[in-house]
Each structure stands twice: as structure tokens, then as C-alpha cells.
Scaffold this active site. Structure first.
Site, PDB file in Angstrom:
ATOM      1  N   GLY A   1      33.205  33.199  35.169  1.00  0.00           N
ATOM      2  CA  GLY A   1      32.253  34.263  35.471  1.00  0.00           C
ATOM      3  C   GLY A   1      32.503  34.836  36.853  1.00  0.00           C
ATOM      4  O   GLY A   1      33.186  34.231  37.681  1.00  0.00           O
ATOM      5  N   CYS A   2      31.971  36.008  37.110  1.00  0.00           N
ATOM      6  CA  CYS A   2      32.227  36.688  38.384  1.00  0.00           C
ATOM      7  C   CYS A   2      31.566  35.958  39.552  1.00  0.00           C
ATOM      8  O   CYS A   2      32.213  35.651  40.543  1.00  0.00           O
ATOM      9  CB  CYS A   2      31.780  38.138  38.302  1.00  0.00           C
ATOM     10  SG  CYS A   2      30.093  38.376  37.704  1.00  0.00           S
ATOM     11  N   TYR A   3      30.265  35.675  39.437  1.00  0.00           N
ATOM     12  CA  TYR A   3      29.607  34.945  40.522  1.00  0.00           C
ATOM     13  C   TYR A   3      30.262  33.574  40.735  1.00  0.00           C
ATOM     14  O   TYR A   3      30.557  33.197  41.874  1.00  0.00           O
ATOM     15  CB  TYR A   3      28.121  34.756  40.235  1.00  0.00           C
ATOM     16  CG  TYR A   3      27.263  35.998  40.385  1.00  0.00           C
ATOM     17  CD1 TYR A   3      27.192  36.688  41.595  1.00  0.00           C
ATOM     18  CD2 TYR A   3      26.482  36.459  39.334  1.00  0.00           C
ATOM     19  CE1 TYR A   3      26.364  37.805  41.735  1.00  0.00           C
ATOM     20  CE2 TYR A   3      25.654  37.573  39.474  1.00  0.00           C
ATOM     21  CZ  TYR A   3      25.604  38.243  40.678  1.00  0.00           C
ATOM     22  OH  TYR A   3      24.780  39.339  40.819  1.00  0.00           O
ATOM     23  N   PRO A   4      30.475  32.788  39.649  1.00  0.00           N
ATOM     24  CA  PRO A   4      31.082  31.470  39.848  1.00  0.00           C
ATOM     25  C   PRO A   4      32.432  31.529  40.567  1.00  0.00           C
ATOM     26  O   PRO A   4      32.723  30.680  41.404  1.00  0.00           O
ATOM     27  CB  PRO A   4      31.227  30.935  38.409  1.00  0.00           C
ATOM     28  CG  PRO A   4      30.084  31.569  37.673  1.00  0.00           C
ATOM     29  CD  PRO A   4      30.007  32.963  38.259  1.00  0.00           C
ATOM     30  N   THR A   5      33.259  32.544  40.247  1.00  0.00           N
ATOM     31  CA  THR A   5      34.559  32.619  40.918  1.00  0.00           C
ATOM     32  C   THR A   5      34.394  32.655  42.437  1.00  0.00           C
ATOM     33  O   THR A   5      34.995  31.864  43.168  1.00  0.00           O
ATOM     34  CB  THR A   5      35.330  33.873  40.439  1.00  0.00           C
ATOM     35  OG1 THR A   5      35.615  33.719  39.049  1.00  0.00           O
ATOM     36  CG2 THR A   5      36.621  34.060  41.214  1.00  0.00           C
TER      37      THR A   5
END
Lengths: 341, 341, 341, 341
Positions: A150-154
Site C-alpha cells: 500500500g502507499c502509506y505502508p511503503t
């Protein structure tokens, strides 16, 4: 030339993926499809910016056609839709890079809690590889089903991984104040995402209940070999692309005792990474420096008992399609930065 | 205290109208309604910004309740909906200020061509007064059904009225290049108005076929006592509020002969107008100076055979709700600027 | 009618202040001045939006002229400049509302550390009243020199005051992640604030070293009767107006034991405040609802050992000029909301 | 590998040029310089986005060093500065692509009128080639001094060239209503270009006196073999990149008589052009489709006696650095789209 297809081209991730694949010297796009397409349509009618660059039809999603024409399939579909097509593709011996969340969370109960649906493919879930190259490059090399992060997790995981891996943080202290551009919310019309509802506004949403929290917790807990549960508050920025996350952690007791240059520690941790850049001491990243690139920029400063870390990525590149291409490069032994720099 | 109601509060015009009426010392809001409301709801739940200022319910549209509670009814409804409620309100001896286009165009064939619907209330259409105070103040004083002008027509007509009235322009030469902020498109979700589709973009739309063209033509032709047909191209600006129109006209043959100070001519034409400001020679208006106000700023320059005029208004104030309040002030003999400056 | 003057009209706070004072029924603006003006100039030439509303000259700063013409002087000057003019004005028996930081910090050493200048007026500093009505209304009533609060401190202190006053927070745990629109940085041209440097960008600045931190610490420590030191990270939002602050605190040991409805606690604390609005349980404020108003909206949620509070204000209204007018209203016994709602 | 240097890297055009050259497979950047640099500095310190991609110093402008290290020199300097360095570079047998206006206008009197400076290099001016590939590809092939077109002229000339070349327009009727993003104004701090002065604003500037008018007139008059003088009004859009121009022309008498499909005429005129895309009948371009690309999109519609043409380009690509690279490709016989698609 590797034959690739993109399923779900009408979203932002699909659009950016096509753009990247067009510029990649080792691949050929063989199929484009979308669930929302009823009859085949030129891709340049959907996206005039591809006019003159790509003369291909976008067709309705048809498993057989896709499997017949391609070696690798990118799925840029909403959550829960991938579950229906992945088993068939794997059975047909195709490799899959799934940009949805369907194969990221190993715990199906957590999946259900956050995505509101039962997981129907536990068998393949077991073998899916979480595609964050900086942590799992070796596994990615042989992945058949890659769960693109996911974008936030990255951005959050890259910002915290060195401290988590070295057990330098109090696991209850992690606060992630995240801010994302609007492409992060996808393209479908929604009341709250109309221009005048976002422009000149700023707001938090899903305060501490966002579906990306368990993904962050899962990866960091594995790294730290202890349970870590972050406080995660995302906000909506009035701009198109980019995620900046300001992260606050308290040092673990053990870490308080000995002084250490945290910036050097990060530089060392990421020294061979082509897409992670550590800012010099006292500097922090901004969106402008990463938007349009596959980089994750990280700034860190030690304020005594508390450390502040700020990371910035382009949510559609390192946070989605750029990372998907990076993963493809690793899976197929292309140079890791090919088509990305 | 005048008792007023607002029908159609969920759009931008309705929202701004409530704000203006709240600050008006001579009126009391007695009813708020919307077709999209199913059961009564506090207005501050729909618009948190009214919290602490207005404790009123927004109710489903009910003709009888509205007629019973108010003397004057503002209709901020989509086109064609007003046609259904206006006859009833007039019959009940209520005065109406209609912000839709339904009672602006006197020619029902043109109405049908541009709004795609048959006009079903020709009787009242005959008596409706076009509410542009700078041209029709006297008629407005005794209006029972006031057709509040469209946003583009307000800025365009005020910019051209002096030249049209004095017959100084070639009637075939008028080109209006109009640019509007996004509130002009209304609040309902639409694919093309999502934040990322508008932000960092700029585009023309309805090129020379916009429904406001006939409204501009009708008023200017009446003023000039000759047929005038403008070329009108609207564009969408990536901002919330404001309309700026750049207008190009060729002088009529007669006007070419004698030199004249056009700026002074405009100043004279509008000398008693509280909401029209003429820029000094060589200066042109910008949105920033009018947004949030009921002013129309106009700059004019004579370039020999061609004249360039630029006008700027706030589309939700002078272009809609502000002008509606100005009209109410005139109809009820309140000071014309009351609640507006 | 109270005679007031504004010193420093060319900044954003000065501009908004003029607008508010023009709409205030009990005051008359008698003098406008600016250090950057060399010879008197019509205010409508500097700000065309005041054309037709205010016909006054803006003159060079001249202490005697200002003192002769007004009872109350608003200073909207950069930091350290107020120090030079305040003593003279007080000596001439004028009341002063100072929007700069010069009379906010009681500790002159801290002032020097954060503003880089020696404090040269300790005598008057002793008597200055910190103008946050929600906490210091009684003192404000009789203030002669009012130090109007900073924009960030206004939103942060109002968000934390109930918990601090009731000793419910771990004093070392407070983290304020603040985001401000660009007017907060003032109007003077700066490389980093050019349109293209801010638009589509987002960044943190002065990470944990911002000059507003000691102001927040001073007020909250006094309230809590114990030393409180916040971690404060401001960010720059690509929009004009508004400050949203996301605040994370851990509960004090004592507060952990007994369950309590935090939303109710806030509602009670602010129950008589005309400009503080507490969101219902589970809701958080957004900029849109407060921009253009003098309100501070606050949302709070209890997440077990951690509480998240979000506050939103318009930095030029409740965060500067609106609060200055609110303070004037209190000092002169006008209704507190006069000219502000 | 062609050795190229960029002089004037601190502006937007210089920045984008570096980015393009880095991705070009046939060139190597050998020197970066700027007049505003006092001592050499890593380019990644000036532009963090180049971190990890380019490890080169940016040095003060030194003619000898530049000439020694490169075959081709790109000048991205403010107007009048190129005049001082071009003669030396040409003498040293270097090829030059000049992005300033210094070698575009063949009439030095007009140059002086619009740029306020005497032209001091008439000798080389005579040989400079105007670098619009769609019109002058053959001359560009052998150019030694290439005058890269202005941003507005590129979009305006491409939009009008077919009609001008075929003598289908009334030469007195051309009206260009142009709208540009803010990068068009360059990077240096200016009062009027601060974020809050542009955001949520829209305004015209240099109304009919912009320095790009004579450039447009020069090229179109040459094409039409008759004097053509456009009315040109530029406006400032609140966005970073892109120019959209809405153009109104009356048909020449001769053209009125015979019906003709104008869209087809444009398609034919540009049929071999890799960077011009003609929209289908009834469609017009938008910025979104060209920003980030080197394309010029053009839409045309025939409205009887009047034709409306809309063109869109990215001002920093087709309007500056992209076109400069396209010109380099032509000069050095590289494929024309190399490094650009």
C-alpha cells in the site's frame, strides 16, 4: 520482450502503470482491460495523453484472453476483486503483481475487519510475497504472486524499518501523522472528493482506523520480532500526488543509553538501495523532490528521548505503480532501476 | 422583519444565500428546504460552518409549509424544477426570487433548445423581471417574480452594456472568452469535476454552445435595439470562486470616427451604481479583488479599432446569491447595499 | 464610536483587520499606516477590494499623528518592531492591541532565543495581557497592552486547555503536528513561498524549533501548574488560509483509571464560549468549516491510553485579526461577537 | 556521446532541461553553470530531486571552461544575457541552442521596443534559425545558432500556421486569448507571484503589449506572405505548468465561399509531425493531456464566418526545454523523438 497485461486501467495506478511500461525497454504491453468497459475502446480515447504513443484497445476483463496473451499480469483493481481472478491466473501459470490489498495481510480475520469481506483464497495468500524490495528482495526474485504494498505502508515502513529492525523504539510509542494527495483516494466520483470539497480544505479521515494500519503493524512487528501497534492518522492534502508522513517515536530504554548518529545508521541500512535517499542531518524531505520519481526520501532527527522521522514518496510511483515495475524488474532479473530513472 | 425561505439549500448558491441572509438586519429565515432531504435535519449537520449561528431544520420541499411561513421565497433549484413550484407560490401571493434559468429567457423556443425542456409556465414567464439592477432597477422595485441573472451573463452584460446602449460596437464582432471557478458547475458529484480532474488542469467546455449565450444575446440586443450574437467560450479554472471574462469587440463604423475616452464613458454610465467599479485607465481587474464581495470590477482599454474589456465577479455573490439579496433589497425598499458590504 | 488605527496594513493581518473594522458598528478607522509607505497613498490603491468601501489614505508610520487621532491602536508589525512604538503609545495613554510576538513571552531569555533579539521593554512586558479570551477574559477586560496570541498557539492551546487544566495528560507526551496555509508566513516575497515552490508541494519546516513552541509551553504549563514541553512540528499547506493541528497525548496515570467522556468534558469546559465549537463524538473538524470565521472547531477521541485532538481555525481570524477584534470587544464592553458573526 | 552543457540551471527551463538530458541515451552532460552561483555546488544540493541520478557540480558561468568541455551549449538565461556569451561560443565553434528571446526577432528595433535593450550582435542574429521544427526543420538541421521559440509563440503559431499558410484568415481578425501556468514567469521571487497572490486568483497581464506578440506576428506574417498583427492577451493561471490558448479568427473572404473540413486540413498539414496531435471534430484539448509531454494538442471548429482554435502545450517542454531537445535531435541527426517520448 516480456509480454505484460494490465487489468484495471481506468484508475490512476493503471494509468501510471501504462505510462511506465511504455517507457520500459524490455516489456511489451499485450492487453489492457477494465471491468467498467463494455465494448473495446481505444486507450487513447480514454487517456488522450497516450495518443501517438500507444495504439491498443482497452477491452472488458476476460480471463482467457489475458492469460493467452501475457506472461505477467498486473492487477490494478479495487480490493476484493483480485480474489476472483488471481487463482485462475496462477493456475494458468501466469505470474501476477497485485496492486490491491487482497494478498498483503496474512491474517484473514484482520483482512475481514478492515476490508469488510471474507478472504476466499487462503491457499494462494500463504505463498504471496510482500513486494517491498528494500526488505524482501530475495523472496521477490522467485515470487509468483506478488502483493504490491500500500502507499502509506511503503513510506511508513521504510521510515521505521531501521529503528524497528535494530529494536531501538518503544513499540507503543509510534505515531504516524500521514498526509496524502487526492489520487490516493482513486478516481471514482465521490461527494467528498469534488474539487471544491478538497481545494482550500484540509482534513483528517479514518482517524486511527485506516485499513493500512494493520499492514504497517504486520511488517514492523515481524521486523522487530515483537508486537508493534502504531497510531495512524491520515489526512487529505489539496494536491494531486504525494504522501508525506511525519513520524514520532520514543526510544526504547536500551537505545536511550548510548548516543548514536541516527542519520548514519539510516544511511548504512539503506546503503545499497537505489530508491531510498537519506537526507543530511537537519534536513527533511518535501513532496516536490519525489513526485514524478520512484524515490523514497527520508529525513531523521534525534531530539533526545524522541526521534522524528519524515518520509516522502509519490503515492502512484513508489507507492503503487513504480514499485510494481521495480518488483517486475527484480522478478525478471532486469536491472532494478530499468524504466524508472 | 421580512420572513424569507430558501428552497434548495444543498447547492453552493443556497449555502451562500443562507450566510448572507443570516447577516442581513431586516430579514428572518423561516424555512429551509431541499428536494434531496428525506427527513428534517439540522442545517448545521449539513453545513457545520453554520454551527452556533443558525439553529434551524432543513426539511423536504413542501409547498404549503413554505407558503405558510414566508413572504418571500428564494428558489436555488436546478433548471426546470422551478417551473413546477413558481405558479403555486405566485398564486399564494408570495414573491419569488428564482436563481434558476427558468424565467430568464422570454423566447420559449430558445429555452427548449438550450435547456432541453418545454417551458410549462408561459403565463408567469411574461411577467418575470430580469434582475440586473444596473439595467432594470425600476422594474425590479415592483417585481413579483424575479429571474435572477446567470453568473456569466451578469459579468458579460455589465461589461458590454455601455457600449451596446450607445451603439458603439459592431454587433457581429463580440467575442467573450470566459473563465469560471468550479463552484459555477454546482455541487453534485461528476466525473469531470473530481479534484484531480480539475486541479493543475485548464480546459474550455461547451465551446460556443453554452446555455448562457442566449441570455446575453437577449439582454444586449434589447439594449442595442439591434440583433447581437456573441461568440462565447467558457473555460474551467482550477479554483473555487470567481468569473473573469475577457471581451473583444470591434468598434462600430460610427464610433471609429470620433475619439472618446472609453474609461470615462463607463464611469459615467455606472456613476450611481454601488456594486460596479471601473478600473483606472490601463488597469484591469483580477478575481482576488472581487471574490467574497458583491462587486463587479471592469477594466476597459481602447486599442484603435478594437476595444478590450475585462470584468470580474464572484460567481456566487454578484453572479448569484449576492445579486439575489441586492434584488430583495430593491424589492422591499431596504438600502440596496444592506447585508452586502 | 471608538476611534481606532491600524499600524502595518500591508501584511495579511492588517488587510483582514481593516475588513473586520469596516464592518464593525461601534468603531471608526481614523488612521492607517505602514513602515513601507513613503508617501501617503489611497488604501484602495494598495487593496482594490476596498474600493467603494473605504476612502482613507495609508500614511508612513508617525507616532504623533496616530496618537492624536485614535483611542486604540492595533499593531500588525513584524516581531521586534512593536518594541519601539508600544512604550510611546502607552505613555500617551493609548490602548494597544499588539499582534506581534513582542509582548507574549514573559521570559525575555526565551524571547531572545527564539526571536533573535534582546527585549528592550521589560517594564511594559510585565503588564501585558495574553489575549486568549477563553482563558483570560477577566484580565483582558482591563488590559491596556494586549498581546494577541500567535496563530498556532491559539489552535493548540484551545485544543489542550481542558486536559491540561484538569491534569489529565502526561506532560512529556504532547505531540502537535501542525499544518498551516501560506498566509501564515506573511506577505513579503521569499524564494520558498513563490507559487510554484508551494503549489503541489507539502513540507515540514522549523521541525521542533518553531518560535511558537515556547508560547504554547508557557500557557499550558501555567494552566497545568507543572512544566509541560510539547513536541511541535509545523508544515506548510498549499492553500491560503487555515491551520489544522493534530495533537497526540498520553493520559496521565491518574486519568487512565477512571473512564470519562472526553467529548462531554470539552463541551462543559467551553460551554459559554461563543467561538469554540466541539464536534460530536467520532467527528473531527476540517478547515473548510472555519475558514472565513472566527471559530475554533475541536474534535477529540479517546483511544485508550492515548487521546487524539484535532483543532481548526482560520489563521487570519481566530489566529490573528478576528481574535484581536474579539479582544477589543471585551476591552470596550461591546458584545463579544460584534462584527465577527 | 554528444557532450552538452547547460548555462543557467537555476531557472525552471534549466531544471527541466537537465532532467531531459539525463534521460537521453545519446548525450552526456559535461558542464552545469549559473550566474547566481558564487562557488561550485553539487547540483543535488540545488535540486534534491537529482540526488542519486546526477553527481555533477554547478559552477559559476565561465566561458572557457564551458567551451572546453562541450560540443553543444544550451543557454537558459534571461533575455539580453545571451547576447554577451553567444558570440564567444560561436567563435569557439560551439553550437548553441538559446532558450532566450535574444536571437528570435530579426528586427532589432522591435527587439528594443519589447525587451528594452539595444541588440548588440546583429551579425549572428542574421544567421540564427528559429527553432520551430514543424515549420523550419530543414534549416534547423544545419543550424549553428538556434533560437528556441517562446512558449506562447509555440502554441499560437502551431495553432494558426495551417490557416495562415493557406491564406484562409482575415489578417486583422486574429485574437489570441492565452492562459499560462506560473512557471512561465520564471523562478525569481516577485511580489505578484507569491503563492497567496496567485492561488485562487486569475488575472490578465501585459494586455496586448506582451513581448511575445511580435514573435508571433513575425512568423505568421512570413507564412502568410502578408502583414498579420494579432491581438494577444495573456493571463496567469493558478497552476504550475501548461499553456492553453483560445484563438478566434474570421475567415478570409476567399475562404468563406467554399466549404471545407478544417479538422482534416489540420490533420493533413501536420500528418508527419511526431509532436502535434489534432483532436477529432468537436473536441478540444485540455492541459492535463499535454503537461509532462512534448506534444502540442490542437482542436479546431468552424462556426461559419468565425473559426475557433484551441492549442495546449506544456510551457516547459514543447514551450521550452522539450523543444530544445527536439531541436538538438534534429541538429545531430538523432531520432526526433529520442529522449522525449
Amino acid at each position: 520482450m516480456l509480454k505484460v497485461s494490465v487489468v484495471g486501467v481506468t484508475g490512476y495506478a493503471g494509468e501510471v502503470l501504462i505510462d511506465l511500461l511504455l517507457g520500459h525497454p524490455q516489456v511489451r504491453i499485450t492487453d489492457l482491460s477494465s471491468r467498467s468497459i463494455v465494448k473495446p475502446k481505444k486507450i487513447s480515447e480514454i487517456y488522450p495523453q497516450f495518443g501517438g504513443r500507444l495504439d491498443l484497445l482497452c477491452a472488458p476483463l476476460d480471463f482467457k484472453r489475458i492469460a493467452a496473451s501475457s506472461d505477467l499480469v498486473f492487477l490494478a483493481l479495487p480490493h476484493t476483486v483480485s480474489l476472483q481472478i488471481v487463482p485462475k491466473l496462477l493456475k494458468a501459470k501466469k505470474k501476477v503483481i497485485d496492486l490491491s490489498a487482497d494478498y498483503r495481510l496474512k491474517n484473514v480475520k484482520v483482512y475481514k475487519d478492515f476490508y469488510g469481506a471474507r478472504h476466499t483464497d487462503k491457499r494462494n495468500l500463504k505463498y504471496s510475497v510482500y513486494g517491498l524490495p528494500e526488505l524482501y528482495r530475495n523472496k521477490i526474485k522467485s515470487a509468483k504472486l506478488l502483493a504490491n504494498p500500500g502507499c502509506y505502508p511503503t513510506g511508513a515502513i521504510l521510515a521505521l524499518a531501521p529503528l524497528a529492525a535494530l529494536n531501538k523504539i518503544d513499540p507503543e510509542s509510534v505515531i504516524i501523522d500521514a498526509k496524502s494527495g487526492v489520487t490516493g483516494a482513486g478516481r471514482k466520483p465521490a461527494d467528498g472528493l469534488q474539487f471544491c470539497e478538497v481545494n482550500e480544505d484540509f482534513r483528517a479521515y479514518k482517524v486511527n482506523v485506516h485499513q493500512h494500519s494493520p499492514e504497517i503493524n504486520q511488517v514492523l512487528s515481524r521486523l522487530a520480532v515483537k508486537k508493534l501497534k502504531v497510531t495512524f492518522v491520515p489526512h487529505l492534502l489539496p494536491l494531486n500526488r504525494g504522501i508525506l508522513q511525519t513520524i514520532y517515536v520514543n526510544k526504547a530504554q536500551s537505545a536511550k543509553r548510548k548516543a548514536q548518529n541516527i542519520v548514519e545508521l539510516y544511511k548504512k541500512f539503506y546503503k545499497n538501495e537505489p530508491f531510498v535517499r537519506i537526507k543530511p542531518q537537519g534536513q527533511f524531505p518535501r513532496l516536490k523532490d519525489v513526485v514524478g520519481t520512484n524515490y523514497c526520501d527520508i529525513g531523521i532527527q534525534d531530539f533526545g528521548s524522541r526521534i522524528i522521522i519524515i518520509s516522502a514518496i509519490d503515492n502512484l510511483l513508489k507507492g503503487a505503480s513504480g514499485q510494481a515495475v521495480q518488483n517486475m524488474n527484480i522478478m525478471y532479473k532486469f536491472p532494478e532501476t530499468m524504466g524508472l530513472i
